[in-house]
Design a protein around this motif. Structure first.
Motif, PDB file in Angstrom:
ATOM      1  N   SER A   1      33.297  23.478  21.960  1.00 54.21           N
ATOM      2  CA  SER A   1      33.453  21.953  21.615  1.00 54.21           C
ATOM      3  C   SER A   1      34.942  21.331  21.293  1.00 54.21           C
ATOM      4  N   LEU A   2      35.240  19.881  21.377  1.00 50.31           N
ATOM      5  CA  LEU A   2      36.523  19.793  20.419  1.00 50.31           C
ATOM      6  C   LEU A   2      36.511  20.184  19.175  1.00 50.31           C
ATOM      7  N   ASN A   3      35.548  20.298  18.214  1.00 47.01           N
ATOM      8  CA  ASN A   3      36.280  21.514  16.546  1.00 47.01           C
ATOM      9  C   ASN A   3      36.143  22.565  16.696  1.00 47.01           C
ATOM     10  N   ALA A   4      35.777  23.170  17.726  1.00 47.86           N
ATOM     11  CA  ALA A   4      35.827  24.969  18.084  1.00 47.86           C
ATOM     12  C   ALA A   4      37.427  25.106  19.075  1.00 47.86           C
ATOM     13  N   LEU A   5      37.308  24.108  19.966  1.00 50.41           N
ATOM     14  CA  LEU A   5      38.844  24.055  20.935  1.00 50.41           C
ATOM     15  C   LEU A   5      40.448  24.255  19.622  1.00 50.41           C
ATOM     16  N   HIS A   6      40.099  22.665  18.751  1.00 48.14           N
ATOM     17  CA  HIS A   6      40.547  22.899  17.521  1.00 48.14           C
ATOM     18  C   HIS A   6      41.784  23.878  16.580  1.00 48.14           C
ATOM     19  N   LEU A   7      39.889  24.350  16.179  1.00 47.65           N
ATOM     20  CA  LEU A   7      40.189  26.039  15.689  1.00 47.65           C
ATOM     21  C   LEU A   7      40.710  26.437  15.868  1.00 47.65           C
ATOM     22  N   VAL A   8      40.215  26.805  17.294  1.00 47.35           N
ATOM     23  CA  VAL A   8      41.595  28.295  17.810  1.00 47.35           C
ATOM     24  C   VAL A   8      42.551  28.107  17.677  1.00 47.35           C
ATOM     25  N   MET A   9      42.979  26.879  19.127  1.00 49.99           N
ATOM     26  CA  MET A   9      44.325  25.954  18.554  1.00 49.99           C
ATOM     27  C   MET A   9      45.156  26.320  17.334  1.00 49.99           C
ATOM     28  N   ALA A  10      44.555  26.199  16.374  1.00 53.78           N
ATOM     29  CA  ALA A  10      45.481  26.109  15.421  1.00 53.78           C
ATOM     30  C   ALA A  10      46.386  27.683  14.980  1.00 53.78           C
ATOM     31  N   MET A  11      44.527  28.050  15.198  1.00 54.59           N
ATOM     32  CA  MET A  11      45.199  29.984  14.770  1.00 54.59           C
ATOM     33  C   MET A  11      46.268  30.656  15.782  1.00 54.59           C
ATOM     34  N   ARG A  12      46.049  29.762  17.349  1.00 54.54           N
ATOM     35  CA  ARG A  12      47.172  30.145  17.817  1.00 54.54           C
ATOM     36  C   ARG A  12      48.719  29.758  17.279  1.00 54.54           C
ATOM     37  N   LEU A  13      48.223  28.204  17.286  1.00 53.50           N
ATOM     38  CA  LEU A  13      49.725  27.464  15.964  1.00 53.50           C
ATOM     39  C   LEU A  13      50.336  28.476  14.952  1.00 53.50           C
ATOM     40  N   CYS A  14      49.278  28.159  14.305  1.00 55.59           N
ATOM     41  CA  CYS A  14      49.514  28.679  13.147  1.00 55.59           C
ATOM     42  C   CYS A  14      50.401  30.172  13.377  1.00 55.59           C
ATOM     43  N   ALA A  15      50.209  31.017  14.511  1.00 57.88           N
ATOM     44  CA  ALA A  15      50.324  32.306  14.013  1.00 57.88           C
ATOM     45  C   ALA A  15      52.198  31.968  15.079  1.00 57.88           C
ATOM     46  N   LEU A  16      52.418  30.701  15.503  1.00 60.49           N
ATOM     47  CA  LEU A  16      53.124  30.418  16.137  1.00 60.49           C
ATOM     48  C   LEU A  16      54.238  30.609  15.141  1.00 60.49           C
ATOM     49  N   PHE A  17      53.920  29.041  14.282  1.00 64.15           N
ATOM     50  CA  PHE A  17      54.438  28.877  13.325  1.00 64.15           C
ATOM     51  C   PHE A  17      54.924  30.184  12.209  1.00 64.15           C
ATOM     52  N   GLU A  18      54.308  31.034  12.245  1.00 71.12           N
ATOM     53  CA  GLU A  18      54.505  32.507  10.999  1.00 71.12           C
ATOM     54  C   GLU A  18      55.684  33.258  11.807  1.00 71.12           C
ATOM     55  N   ARG A  19      55.858  33.781  12.722  1.00 73.31           N
ATOM     56  CA  ARG A  19      56.389  34.297  14.186  1.00 73.31           C
ATOM     57  C   ARG A  19      58.045  33.331  13.723  1.00 73.31           C
ATOM     58  N   ALA A  20      58.184  32.499  13.674  1.00 75.30           N
ATOM     59  CA  ALA A  20      59.402  31.133  13.045  1.00 75.30           C
ATOM     60  C   ALA A  20      59.082  30.763  11.793  1.00 75.30           C
ATOM     61  N   GLY A  21      58.586  31.557  11.034  1.00 77.53           N
ATOM     62  CA  GLY A  21      58.995  31.050   9.470  1.00 77.53           C
ATOM     63  C   GLY A  21      59.149  29.523   9.201  1.00 77.53           C
ATOM     64  N   ARG A  22      57.831  29.297   9.424  1.00 78.94           N
ATOM     65  CA  ARG A  22      57.795  27.132   9.393  1.00 78.94           C
ATOM     66  C   ARG A  22      56.275  27.428   8.734  1.00 78.94           C
ATOM     67  N   ASP A  23      56.012  25.572   7.897  1.00 77.94           N
ATOM     68  CA  ASP A  23      55.299  25.688   7.367  1.00 77.94           C
ATOM     69  C   ASP A  23      54.323  24.993   8.782  1.00 77.94           C
ATOM     70  N   PRO A  24      52.908  25.287   9.488  1.00 81.56           N
ATOM     71  CA  PRO A  24      52.741  24.205  10.109  1.00 81.56           C
ATOM     72  C   PRO A  24      51.794  23.030   9.774  1.00 81.56           C
ATOM     73  N   VAL A  25      51.471  23.137   8.229  1.00 83.56           N
ATOM     74  CA  VAL A  25      51.110  21.968   7.832  1.00 83.56           C
ATOM     75  C   VAL A  25      50.949  20.741   8.819  1.00 83.56           C
ATOM     76  N   PRO A  26      52.764  20.415   8.604  1.00 88.87           N
ATOM     77  CA  PRO A  26      52.880  19.072   8.930  1.00 88.87           C
ATOM     78  C   PRO A  26      52.731  18.720  10.333  1.00 88.87           C
ATOM     79  N   ASP A  27      52.583  20.128  11.151  1.00 89.05           N
ATOM     80  CA  ASP A  27      52.931  20.175  12.710  1.00 89.05           C
ATOM     81  C   ASP A  27      50.419  19.640  13.006  1.00 89.05           C
ATOM     82  N   LEU A  28      49.892  20.334  12.166  1.00 86.18           N
ATOM     83  CA  LEU A  28      49.049  19.750  12.244  1.00 86.18           C
ATOM     84  C   LEU A  28      48.566  19.059  11.897  1.00 86.18           C
TER      85      LEU A  28
END
Length: 144
Positions: free
Chosen positions: A26-53
């Motif tokens: 579903s759209l909501n589940a897709l958003h949450l799974v993709m958010a987890m993926r993006l947050c993992a990338l941001f964490e590795r890069a040392g960036r805050d994911p909230v502005p991009d989210l």
């Protein structure tokens, strides 16, 4: 030789073994799974994911709710939460579990939510996960 047979895997383990395609979410589940993926990338890069989210969801409130769920999962999951790259169509077992948590939150199925996590995540952590998932889903639904 050992004549003992191995027990059949539980239905949950069998279901997690099957490859799951992110396009079936579903759209909501897709958003949450993709958010987890993006947050993992941001964490590795040392960036805050909230502005991009916030830009992605066009809502600071939704971004904060989703990031709150991500932080709750990181703190309550019994082991590191495994994610695939954002471009990958297959989901990890952890991502499949997150999608199921999202479905249960949307359906207001608290018992199903707990049953999905039972035996994997400590029972005393279910409430925090349920509330964070419910809040993230509600925030995403408000901007959709």
């Amino acid at each position: 030789m050992n004549d003992q047979t191995t027990p059949a895997p539980s239905a949950t383990i069998t279901a997690l073994r099957r490859p799951h395609d992110i396009r079936g979410l579903s759209l909501n589940a897709l958003h949450l799974v993709m958010a987890m993926r993006l947050c993992a990338l941001f964490e590795r890069a040392g960036r805050d994911p909230v502005p991009d989210l916030a830009q992605r969801y066009r809502s600071v409130e939704a971004a904060c709710a989703v990031h709150g769920l991500v932080r709750t999962i990181v703190h309550t999951w019994p082991e590191p939460f495994m994610v695939n790259r954002p471009c990958c169509l297959a989901m990890t077992p952890d991502e499949v579990t997150l999608a199921g948590m999202t479905r249960s939150a949307i359906a207001a199925d608290r018992a199903g939510f707990a049953a999905m996590l039972d035996g994997f995540v400590r029972t005393d952590r279910h409430e925090a996960l349920h509330e964070a998932t419910r809040h993230a889903v509600a925030s995403l639904s408000a901007v959709a």
